[in-house]
Scaffold this active site. Structure first.
Site, PDB file in Angstrom:
ATOM      1  N   ASP A 118       0.850  -1.201   0.000  1.00  0.00           N
ATOM      2  CA  ASP A 118       0.000   0.000   0.000  1.00  0.00           C
ATOM      3  C   ASP A 118       0.878   1.241   0.000  1.00  0.00           C
ATOM      4  OD1 ASP A 118      -2.182   1.804   0.232  1.00  0.00           O
ATOM      5  OD2 ASP A 118      -3.303   0.327   1.366  1.00  0.00           O
TER       6      ASP A 118
ATOM      7  N   ASP B 102       4.017   2.639  -4.249  1.00  0.00           N
ATOM      8  CA  ASP B 102       2.928   3.109  -5.108  1.00  0.00           C
ATOM      9  C   ASP B 102       2.881   2.179  -6.320  1.00  0.00           C
ATOM     10  OD1 ASP B 102       1.203   4.318  -6.813  1.00  0.00           O
ATOM     11  OD2 ASP B 102       2.164   6.290  -6.767  1.00  0.00           O
TER      12      ASP B 102
ATOM     13  N   ASN C 149     -20.714  -3.007  -6.401  1.00  0.00           N
ATOM     14  CA  ASN C 149     -22.125  -3.002  -6.829  1.00  0.00           C
ATOM     15  C   ASN C 149     -22.393  -1.862  -7.807  1.00  0.00           C
ATOM     16  OD1 ASN C 149     -23.872  -0.692  -5.347  1.00  0.00           O
ATOM     17  ND2 ASN C 149     -22.207  -1.296  -3.996  1.00  0.00           N
ATOM     18  N   HIS C 150     -21.506  -0.838  -7.818  1.00  0.00           N
ATOM     19  CA  HIS C 150     -21.738   0.284  -8.730  1.00  0.00           C
ATOM     20  C   HIS C 150     -21.447  -0.088 -10.194  1.00  0.00           C
ATOM     21  CE1 HIS C 150     -22.914   2.769  -5.457  1.00  0.00           C
ATOM     22  NE2 HIS C 150     -21.881   2.317  -4.780  1.00  0.00           N
TER      23      HIS C 150
ATOM     24  N   TYR D 128     -16.848   5.636 -11.706  1.00  0.00           N
ATOM     25  CA  TYR D 128     -16.356   4.590 -10.796  1.00  0.00           C
ATOM     26  C   TYR D 128     -16.863   3.226 -11.282  1.00  0.00           C
ATOM     27  CZ  TYR D 128     -16.151   2.052  -6.248  1.00  0.00           C
ATOM     28  OH  TYR D 128     -15.935   1.150  -5.242  1.00  0.00           O
TER      29      TYR D 128
ATOM     30  N   LYS E 176     -15.001  -0.119 -12.916  1.00  0.00           N
ATOM     31  CA  LYS E 176     -15.140  -1.480 -12.379  1.00  0.00           C
ATOM     32  C   LYS E 176     -15.572  -2.464 -13.478  1.00  0.00           C
ATOM     33  CE  LYS E 176     -14.004  -0.821  -8.075  1.00  0.00           C
ATOM     34  NZ  LYS E 176     -12.671  -1.319  -7.644  1.00  0.00           N
TER      35      LYS E 176
ATOM     36  N   SER F 262     -22.100  -2.741   0.597  1.00  0.00           N
ATOM     37  CA  SER F 262     -21.681  -1.675   1.520  1.00  0.00           C
ATOM     38  C   SER F 262     -20.873  -2.309   2.653  1.00  0.00           C
ATOM     39  CB  SER F 262     -22.903  -0.957   2.093  1.00  0.00           C
ATOM     40  OG  SER F 262     -23.720  -0.484   1.037  1.00  0.00           O
TER      41      SER F 262
ATOM     42  N   ARG G 270     -30.710   1.672   3.023  1.00  0.00           N
ATOM     43  CA  ARG G 270     -30.163   0.876   1.909  1.00  0.00           C
ATOM     44  C   ARG G 270     -29.247  -0.241   2.406  1.00  0.00           C
ATOM     45  NH1 ARG G 270     -25.434   1.707  -1.046  1.00  0.00           N
ATOM     46  NH2 ARG G 270     -25.448   0.692  -3.093  1.00  0.00           N
TER      47      ARG G 270
HETATM   48  C1  15L Z   1     -18.748   1.133  -3.055  1.00  0.00           C
HETATM   49  O1  15L Z   1     -18.317   0.471  -3.982  1.00  0.00           O
HETATM   50  C2  15L Z   1     -17.946   2.230  -2.467  1.00  0.00           C
HETATM   51  O2  15L Z   1     -16.575   1.926  -2.442  1.00  0.00           O
HETATM   52  C3  15L Z   1     -18.389   2.587  -1.072  1.00  0.00           C
HETATM   53  O3  15L Z   1     -17.844   3.831  -0.748  1.00  0.00           O
HETATM   54  C4  15L Z   1     -19.928   2.629  -0.972  1.00  0.00           C
HETATM   55  O4  15L Z   1     -20.449   3.623  -1.811  1.00  0.00           O
HETATM   56  C5  15L Z   1     -20.489   1.295  -1.401  1.00  0.00           C
HETATM   57  O5  15L Z   1     -20.056   0.965  -2.695  1.00  0.00           O
HETATM   58  C6  15L Z   1     -22.021   1.284  -1.372  1.00  0.00           C
HETATM   59  O6  15L Z   1     -22.648   1.153  -2.428  1.00  0.00           O
HETATM   60  O7  15L Z   1     -22.576   1.405  -0.284  1.00  0.00           O
END
Ligand code: 15L
Length: 260
Positions: free
Chosen positions: A31, A47, A109-110, A133, A137, A162, A171
């Site tokens: 990290d 990095d 999930n996004h 974002y 992904k 989450s 949610r």
């Molecule tokens: C994610 O992918 C994010 O990293 C996190 O910050 C939250 O937004 C989470 O999803 C979520 O959907 O609750």
């Protein structure tokens, strides 16, 4: 197994490193910063977006890479491409050139955030990102698929809900992934005998689940937690207009009008 965790000092990393050690794995982390944790000496500070040599040295000789390192929030397009697509490409290349056979990738999930809420969303749902974002992904999942098909790498992409100590919003009653279940999920993906290429959802055994966990269970994941335990407390507060919007699409607040 010998495992390297990228993003070891992040929220999920600080849960996974000790959790996977407890499961009996030999874990090293990498990290940008050294976490203030008893296992900090197991972390290489580098990095990986710039220092290819440090990344290759870290992964050489291990059995699996857990790739968490990323900017885990919405961002501008260039940042999303760097943080998810370019970085994941680097990690997959480092794994390929050092013969690491397995990668577990923290998707989100996004990646399907603009899928309308329905009974249970299948893990066959097409990429339906709710921002850059999510686009990053989906593209990183595609890279993982390529490295499986072309090079035979075993790869799991986990569309994480989450992740937090406990649910604090309506949610989360559907999307929560507890720390203990995160360890169980990543642990299952590390040891699943025939991982192949899998995209699965990552959440706890929430009674109000929005995502189908069949794919994750097929890999050996047995979740133990349920957000329902906090339902009475969370629902004691009247629902806000945001809560109502956040129930329309699985991506929640990322899908709000003008979210950026
Ligand atoms: C994610 O992918 C994010 O990293 C996190 O910050 C939250 O937004 C989470 O999803 C979520 O959907 O609750």
């Amino acid at each position: 197994m010998r495992v390297v965790v990228t993003g070891a000092a992040g929220d999920i990393g600080r849960t996974l490193v000790p959790g996977l050690i407890e499961l009996g794995h030999d874990v090293r982390g990498i990290d940008l910063v050294r976490p203030d944790e008893p296992w900090a000496d197991a972390v290489v500070v580098a990095d990986i977006g710039r220092d290819e040599r440090a990344l290759v040295e870290a992964v050489a000789g291990v059995d699996a890479v857990v790739h968490l390192a990323a900017r885990a929030a919405e961002s501008d397009f260039e940042t999303a491409i760097d943080s998810h697509v370019r970085l994941t490409h680097r990690v997959l290349e480092a794994a390929r050139t050092t013969d690491v056979g397995r990668v577990v990738y923290a998707s989100s999930n996004h990646a399907v955030g603009f899928a309308p809420r329905q009974a249970l969303l299948s893990d066959r749902e097409r990429g339906r990102p709710d921002g850059f974002y999510g686009v990053g992904k989906v593209a990183a999942e595609a890279l993982c698929s390529l490295y499986h098909d072309r090079f035979g790498m075993q790869v799991a992409c986990l569309r994480i809900g989450s992740f937090r100590d406990r649910p604090v919003a309506r949610r989360h009653l559907s999307t929560w992934l507890s720390p203990g279940d995160a360890v169980r999920l990543f642990g299952a993906c590390l040891t699943a005998p025939d991982l192949g290429f899998a995209i699965v959802y990552g959440m706890s055994a929430n009674r109000r689940a929005w995502w189908d966990l069949a794919g994750a269970r097929a890999l050996g994941y047995t979740p133990a937690d349920d957000a329902e335990r906090w339902a009475t407390e969370i629902e004691a507060e009247p629902a806000s207009a945001d809560d109502e919007w956040d129930g329309r699409y699985v991506g929640g607040e990322f899908t709000r009008p003008h979210a950026d």
